[in-house]
Design an enzyme around this catalytic site. Structure first.
Site, PDB file in Angstrom:
ATOM      1  N   CYS A  71      19.513  44.407  12.360  1.00 16.89           N
ATOM      2  CA  CYS A  71      19.974  43.630  13.044  1.00 16.89           C
ATOM      3  C   CYS A  71      19.490  44.154  14.521  1.00 16.89           C
ATOM      4  O   CYS A  71      18.813  45.194  14.584  1.00 16.89           O
ATOM      5  CB  CYS A  71      21.521  43.517  13.384  1.00 16.89           C
ATOM      6  SG  CYS A  71      22.669  45.049  13.382  1.00 16.89           S
ATOM      7  N   HIS A 104      20.212  62.514  -1.177  1.00 13.02           N
ATOM      8  CA  HIS A 104      21.887  63.127  -1.194  1.00 13.02           C
ATOM      9  C   HIS A 104      22.655  61.774  -1.554  1.00 13.02           C
ATOM     10  O   HIS A 104      23.785  62.077  -2.163  1.00 13.02           O
ATOM     11  CB  HIS A 104      22.200  63.700   0.032  1.00 13.02           C
ATOM     12  CG  HIS A 104      21.439  65.118   0.063  1.00 13.02           C
ATOM     13  ND1 HIS A 104      22.050  65.971   0.988  1.00 13.02           N
ATOM     14  CD2 HIS A 104      20.523  65.661  -0.313  1.00 13.02           C
ATOM     15  CE1 HIS A 104      21.084  67.059   1.193  1.00 13.02           C
ATOM     16  NE2 HIS A 104      20.226  66.962   0.034  1.00 13.02           N
TER      17      HIS A 104
HETATM   18  C1  RB5 Z   1      23.485  40.452  18.354  1.00 13.13           C
HETATM   19  O1  RB5 Z   1      23.169  40.209  19.506  1.00 13.13           O
HETATM   20  C2  RB5 Z   1      23.580  41.687  17.877  1.00 13.13           C
HETATM   21  O2  RB5 Z   1      25.038  42.091  18.252  1.00 13.13           O
HETATM   22  C3  RB5 Z   1      23.331  42.478  16.435  1.00 13.13           C
HETATM   23  O3  RB5 Z   1      21.924  42.140  16.372  1.00 13.13           O
HETATM   24  C4  RB5 Z   1      23.930  43.918  16.197  1.00 13.13           C
HETATM   25  O4  RB5 Z   1      23.158  44.751  17.244  1.00 13.13           O
HETATM   26  C5  RB5 Z   1      25.126  43.980  16.035  1.00 13.13           C
HETATM   27  O5  RB5 Z   1      25.429  45.042  15.517  1.00 13.13           O
END
Ligand code: RB5
Length: 152
Positions: A71, A104
């Protein structure tokens, strides 16, 4: 990777990880892995828990041997995956972390920040993650305790 066994790697991301995911899919494919690509493939805003949940279920169901989650920061998607007791998702920023999370912690998911980590570093870390074995021994007992935090 052993020549005679094709290993399936599951991969998923939210909109913050699309570019990194394509680069890693390309690398995995060149390296001979089979890929279970669970999306997203667009930069339209989505919710990272949906992707973490789907990948975690795929791993638990034995559809892949390891997973990759991306993400924007790697934080939300790794937190979401770690809600599943059988998932050990490690948010990794460097080669040493990639090695240690296998040796680990027997991590079965590696998480990256698509907006915080360079793609070259992510490639290196993923390769180490996929090619490093769990050391077992004293770590076995500790990893077993992760399954049930209420038991001690
Ligand atoms: C999305 O904008 C962002 O919040 C997500 O990709 C991530 O970084 C969340 O932890």
């Amino acid at each position: 990777m052993p020549q005679n066994s094709i290993k399936i790697v599951a991969i998923a991301c939210d909109h913050g990880g699309v570019e990194m995911k394509s680069a890693l899919v390309e690398m995995l494919s060149k390296d001979g892995y089979e890929i279970l690509d669970l999306g997203t493939n667009q930069t339209t805003s989505v919710d990272y828990p949906d992707y973490a949940n789907e990948l975690s279920r795929a791993l638990i169901d034995g559809k892949a041997f390891r997973g990759v989650l991306i993400c924007g920061s790697g934080i939300g998607i790794s937190i979401a995956a770690n809600r599943f007791p059988q998932i050990r998702a490690a948010l990794i920023h460097d080669a040493l972390g990639a090695k240690l999370c296998r040796e680990h912690n027997n991590a079965n998911v590696i998480a990256f920040g698509g907006r915080t980590l360079g793609i070259e570093t992510a490639r290196d870390c993923l390769s180490i993650f996929l090619n490093t074995e769990f050391e077992g021994g004293r770590h076995e007992r500790r990893v077993a305790k992760l399954l049930n935090p209420h038991s001690t």
